[in-house]
Design a protein around this motif. Structure first.
Motif, PDB file in Angstrom:
ATOM      1  N   HIS A  12     -40.896  27.398 -14.418  1.00  0.00           N
ATOM      2  CA  HIS A  12     -41.482  27.504 -15.757  1.00  0.00           C
ATOM      3  C   HIS A  12     -42.845  26.797 -15.819  1.00  0.00           C
ATOM      4  O   HIS A  12     -43.813  27.324 -16.368  1.00  0.00           O
ATOM      5  N   ILE A  13     -42.924  25.620 -15.212  1.00  0.00           N
ATOM      6  CA  ILE A  13     -44.192  24.876 -15.206  1.00  0.00           C
ATOM      7  C   ILE A  13     -45.247  25.645 -14.414  1.00  0.00           C
ATOM      8  O   ILE A  13     -46.367  25.864 -14.885  1.00  0.00           O
TER       9      ILE A  13
ATOM     10  N   SER B  41     -46.660  33.989  -9.988  1.00  0.00           N
ATOM     11  CA  SER B  41     -45.317  33.483 -10.301  1.00  0.00           C
ATOM     12  C   SER B  41     -44.284  34.322  -9.560  1.00  0.00           C
ATOM     13  O   SER B  41     -44.589  35.378  -9.024  1.00  0.00           O
TER      14      SER B  41
ATOM     15  N   GLY C 205     -35.899  35.269 -13.973  1.00  0.00           N
ATOM     16  CA  GLY C 205     -36.555  34.264 -14.805  1.00  0.00           C
ATOM     17  C   GLY C 205     -36.923  34.799 -16.174  1.00  0.00           C
ATOM     18  O   GLY C 205     -36.661  34.184 -17.189  1.00  0.00           O
ATOM     19  N   GLY C 206     -37.530  35.961 -16.215  1.00  0.00           N
ATOM     20  CA  GLY C 206     -37.928  36.537 -17.490  1.00  0.00           C
ATOM     21  C   GLY C 206     -39.233  35.981 -17.991  1.00  0.00           C
ATOM     22  O   GLY C 206     -39.772  35.024 -17.444  1.00  0.00           O
ATOM     23  N   GLY C 207     -39.768  36.603 -19.034  1.00  0.00           N
ATOM     24  CA  GLY C 207     -41.096  36.237 -19.516  1.00  0.00           C
ATOM     25  C   GLY C 207     -41.077  35.250 -20.654  1.00  0.00           C
ATOM     26  O   GLY C 207     -40.065  35.002 -21.282  1.00  0.00           O
ATOM     27  N   CYS C 208     -42.241  34.648 -20.891  1.00  0.00           N
ATOM     28  CA  CYS C 208     -42.466  33.839 -22.076  1.00  0.00           C
ATOM     29  C   CYS C 208     -43.964  33.784 -22.293  1.00  0.00           C
ATOM     30  O   CYS C 208     -44.733  34.161 -21.427  1.00  0.00           O
ATOM     31  N   GLY C 209     -44.369  33.347 -23.463  1.00  0.00           N
ATOM     32  CA  GLY C 209     -45.794  33.293 -23.771  1.00  0.00           C
ATOM     33  C   GLY C 209     -46.360  31.909 -23.497  1.00  0.00           C
ATOM     34  O   GLY C 209     -47.244  31.459 -24.202  1.00  0.00           O
ATOM     35  N   CYS C 210     -45.847  31.269 -22.483  1.00  0.00           N
ATOM     36  CA  CYS C 210     -46.159  29.859 -22.229  1.00  0.00           C
ATOM     37  C   CYS C 210     -47.623  29.642 -21.867  1.00  0.00           C
ATOM     38  O   CYS C 210     -48.194  30.396 -21.103  1.00  0.00           O
ATOM     39  N   ASN C 211     -48.167  28.591 -22.418  1.00  0.00           N
ATOM     40  CA  ASN C 211     -49.552  28.234 -22.128  1.00  0.00           C
ATOM     41  C   ASN C 211     -49.656  26.894 -21.427  1.00  0.00           C
ATOM     42  O   ASN C 211     -50.626  26.227 -21.507  1.00  0.00           O
TER      43      ASN C 211
ATOM     44  N   PHE D 115     -52.391  23.483 -30.824  1.00  0.00           N
ATOM     45  CA  PHE D 115     -51.358  24.098 -30.014  1.00  0.00           C
ATOM     46  C   PHE D 115     -49.985  23.492 -30.318  1.00  0.00           C
ATOM     47  O   PHE D 115     -49.786  22.290 -30.145  1.00  0.00           O
TER      48      PHE D 115
ATOM     49  N   HIS E 210     -31.685  38.312 -20.379  1.00  0.00           N
ATOM     50  CA  HIS E 210     -32.642  37.246 -20.660  1.00  0.00           C
ATOM     51  C   HIS E 210     -33.148  37.406 -22.084  1.00  0.00           C
ATOM     52  O   HIS E 210     -33.445  38.523 -22.519  1.00  0.00           O
TER      53      HIS E 210
ATOM     54  N   SER F 138     -35.892  35.241 -24.708  1.00  0.00           N
ATOM     55  CA  SER F 138     -36.751  34.089 -24.958  1.00  0.00           C
ATOM     56  C   SER F 138     -37.490  34.350 -26.268  1.00  0.00           C
ATOM     57  O   SER F 138     -38.061  35.422 -26.466  1.00  0.00           O
TER      58      SER F 138
ATOM     59  N   GLU G  57     -40.134  32.572 -29.163  1.00  0.00           N
ATOM     60  CA  GLU G  57     -40.989  31.526 -29.714  1.00  0.00           C
ATOM     61  C   GLU G  57     -41.757  32.140 -30.863  1.00  0.00           C
ATOM     62  O   GLU G  57     -41.630  33.336 -31.141  1.00  0.00           O
TER      63      GLU G  57
ATOM     64  N   TYR H 214     -44.099  35.008 -29.606  1.00  0.00           N
ATOM     65  CA  TYR H 214     -43.761  35.750 -28.386  1.00  0.00           C
ATOM     66  C   TYR H 214     -42.243  35.922 -28.281  1.00  0.00           C
ATOM     67  O   TYR H 214     -41.490  34.965 -28.465  1.00  0.00           O
TER      68      TYR H 214
ATOM     69  N   SER I 185     -39.272  37.769 -25.657  1.00  0.00           N
ATOM     70  CA  SER I 185     -39.036  38.445 -24.377  1.00  0.00           C
ATOM     71  C   SER I 185     -37.550  38.793 -24.240  1.00  0.00           C
ATOM     72  O   SER I 185     -36.685  37.939 -24.429  1.00  0.00           O
TER      73      SER I 185
ATOM     74  N   TYR J 245     -38.062  43.829 -18.227  1.00  0.00           N
ATOM     75  CA  TYR J 245     -38.314  42.913 -19.340  1.00  0.00           C
ATOM     76  C   TYR J 245     -39.237  43.575 -20.351  1.00  0.00           C
ATOM     77  O   TYR J 245     -40.211  44.249 -19.976  1.00  0.00           O
TER      78      TYR J 245
ATOM     79  N   ASP K  34     -41.465  42.569 -23.634  1.00  0.00           N
ATOM     80  CA  ASP K  34     -42.009  41.431 -24.366  1.00  0.00           C
ATOM     81  C   ASP K  34     -42.813  41.902 -25.579  1.00  0.00           C
ATOM     82  O   ASP K  34     -43.500  42.933 -25.512  1.00  0.00           O
TER      83      ASP K  34
ATOM     84  N   ARG L 115     -44.852  31.101   0.420  1.00  0.00           N
ATOM     85  CA  ARG L 115     -44.945  32.336  -0.363  1.00  0.00           C
ATOM     86  C   ARG L 115     -46.369  32.859  -0.292  1.00  0.00           C
ATOM     87  O   ARG L 115     -47.327  32.094  -0.472  1.00  0.00           O
TER      88      ARG L 115
ATOM     89  N   ARG M 252     -56.634  29.409 -15.184  1.00  0.00           N
ATOM     90  CA  ARG M 252     -55.442  29.830 -14.424  1.00  0.00           C
ATOM     91  C   ARG M 252     -55.679  31.146 -13.689  1.00  0.00           C
ATOM     92  O   ARG M 252     -54.875  31.557 -12.860  1.00  0.00           O
TER      93      ARG M 252
END
Lengths: 78, 490
Positions: free
Chosen positions: A56-57, A65, A72-78, B177, B203, B205, B207, B210, B212, B237, B239, B364, B425
């Motif tokens: 996740h981090i 990733s 794992g699946g998705g998220c909108g993590c920033n 944020f 799965h 998720s 928030e 967002y 998923s 998935y 989203d 990887r 990123r």
């Protein structure tokens, strides 16, 4: 010939894989030789939560990733 | 295959628990207290011995528990059947509970707290259910993509309400944020035969901006006397992205309230830069893997994964600076990323049992059609100080190249590119992880562990010519995050 950093890393990784595979002349064990693999700390999912949290981090902070496992699946993590 | 290897000893635990639970269900402690449960004394002793051996052994021990495992396994299987029949069928029984709390802190930036619970249960002797609940909260400041400037900068908040500032020379950070996320995962593994297994999972998720949803399935086949196994997995998935203030129109300029004579006029123009409807993204993951036991101590694992993403992948909160020839920002544009991405990765792992612990190495390699190539090297080394106390080192190195459309900034005289992002990123990047972990094994199967890690995030200069004042400023700032975690297993 000068190699790029990417090429050098790829060569090192290939060498590592070849050494790992060629280091074993006979692959596999007999059923009575599996005591070490029955150890809890040898299970591939022994630290499942650590791996989940790490994924996740790294997913949130890096451009690449996945790869190790799925689900794992998705998220909108920033 | 791994589960199979450890399952032999797990069976004994399950048997022991079933016996205990049967006592409760009978509501007759006197009955259970009578030493007649196992009329065959040798069977009872065998099962009790196996239960003892199945508890995690000290790494230095040379327990030959599997030498007679098939025989013992048969006994426990017959006992379990007997037990199940006694109570009218299969029983759902919790076999393991893992919990962890994690704290993540970037100095003056993001802080995250995360709690996770994983519950594993058996249903009969062929089904394993796994449920995971994760809750995290995030707050603090995150880079908005703009470059630092010698003078103060002002930015409109994503909602259009109010502004925030970046002081001279500092990386601009959006300090609004804040988010809370809930994630639920479930999986079901069914053993079809001694060589085949299938699994199904979901799965979810959620928030604030967002959502998923996902489904996944997989199959595994072992052969070569259980020394080799192959597996394949498929995941889908869906989203939904619903950003605060709406989705910015691609390359829309950042507007300021002070440039308009009234709030109504500002809002009218602001709304023109936004798309109100939510956007979607779909992901299809396919992977193929193998696991091979090399000898009594070492194994290797390999995976090849393909992932195809389609839909909205722009970060709605990120912008790019438009600078003039002096390097001074003349405005900001909302970033725009491609709406499809194809990722490939190869993952290799080797893990070995040592007399005093365990070690693993993994690599990887990943590349995608956005132009990002990455290499990841990782190792864990666990040293067992005593039979109940271990220490572990964790090292990880990650390097990625920049996406084709990554730009640290754009010149206001240059033609607007089709796609562009200044998100670090997606730029060239190195990250390093240094971690230590300690774990204690306590009585009654209770384990506790502590982990402390340093995660260094080092964006690299992509070589773009720095015009004017940008030559004097730190455009690629290193961030050192601290990760602290405590975990419980019982």
């Amino acid at each position: 010939m000068k190699l790029s950093i990417d090429s050098r890393i790829t060569y090192i990784a290939s060498l590592f894989l070849m050494l790992t595979l060629s280091g074993c002349s006979t692959l596999g064990v007999q059923p009575w030789e599996r005591d070490q693999f029955a150890r809890e700390d040898m299970a591939l999912d022994n630290e499942k939560l650590d791996l989940t949290l790490d994924d996740h981090i790294y997913f949130s902070k890096e451009g690449t990733s996945g790869g190790r496992s799925q689900g794992g699946g998705g998220c909108g993590c920033n | 295959m791994w589960v199979q290897l450890t399952r032999m000893s797990e069976d004994a635990k399950i048997q022991a628990k079933q016996d205990n639970s049967s006592c409760l269900e009978l509501s007759s402690l006197l009955e259970c207290a009578k030493p007649k449960r196992y009329k065959n004394i040798s069977k009872s002793l065998t099962i009790a011995s196996l239960a003892l051996f199945s508890s995690p052994s000290f790494a230095g021990d040379t327990v030959q528990e599997n030498s007679g495992s098939e025989l013992v396994n048969n006994i426990t299987e017959s006992e379990k059947k007997k037990s199940a029949e006694s109570f009218g069928g299969k029983q759902l029984e919790v076999t393991k509970i893992d919990m962890a709390l994690l704290y993540y802190q970037e100095p003056n930036r993001v802080t995250a707290a995360e709690g996770i619970v994983n519950l594993q249960a058996s249903y009969g002797d062929k089904s394993v259910l796994d449920g995971k609940l994760l809750l995290d909260t995030l707050s603090g400041a995150s880079p908005n993509g703009a470059v630092p400037q010698l003078q103060q900068q002002t930015f409109t908040r994503p909602s259009g309400n109010g502004v925030y500032h970046a002081v001279n020379g500092d990386t601009p950070l959006d300090d609004t944020f804040k988010d809370t996320r809930l994630q639920i995962n479930g999986s079901w593994v069914e053993t079809l035969s001694s060589a085949d297994k299938v699994n199904f999972g979901f799965h979810l998720s959620r928030e604030y901006d967002y959502t998923s949803l996902g489904l996944n399935t997989g199959a595994e086949h072992s052969f070569n006397r259980g020394n080799s196994s192959v597996n394949t997995a498929l995941g889908y998935y869906y989203d939904i992205v619903d950003p605060v203030g709406g989705r910015p129109v691609a390359w829309a300029p950042m507007l300021y309230r002070e440039d308009f004579s009234s709030q109504v006029e500002f809002e009218d123009e602001f709304d023109k830069t936004r798309q109100e409807s939510s956007a979607e993204k779909q992901t299809l993951d396919i992977s193929f893997g193998f696991t091979q036991l090399l000898n009594r101590y070492w194994l290797v694992q390999g995976n090849y994964s393909v992932s195809y993403l389609n839909g909205y992948m722009t970060d709605p909160y990120k912008i790019i600076s438009l600078v003039d020839y002096t390097g001074t920002a003349q405005g900001y544009r909302y970033e725009h990323r491609p709406d499809s991405r194809l990722k490939n990765s190869v993952y290799l792992l080797t893990k070995g049992a040592l007399d005093t612990g365990v070690v693993d190495f993994s690599y990887r390699y990943s590349l995608d059609d956005w132009g990002i190539k990455s290499h990841t090297f990782e190792t864990h080394y666990r040293y067992q100080f005593t039979s109940t106390f271990y220490g572990q080192l964790h090292l990880r190195y990650y390097r990625q190249s920049a996406a084709d459309f990554y730009h640290t900034f754009l010149l206001d005289t240059a033609k607007e590119p089709v796609y562009g992002s200044a998100d670090s990123r997606l730029g060239a990047l190195d990250t390093y992880t240094f971690g230590v972990k300690f774990g204690h094994k306590l009585p009654d199967g209770f384990n506790i562990s502590y982990r402390l890690e340093l995660y260094q995030h080092k964006p690299l200069d992509n070589g773009a010519e720095r015009v004017g004042q940008l030559a004097e400023l730190a455009l690629f700032e290193q961030v050192d995050a601290v990760i602290a975690q405590v975990g419980f297993t019982f």
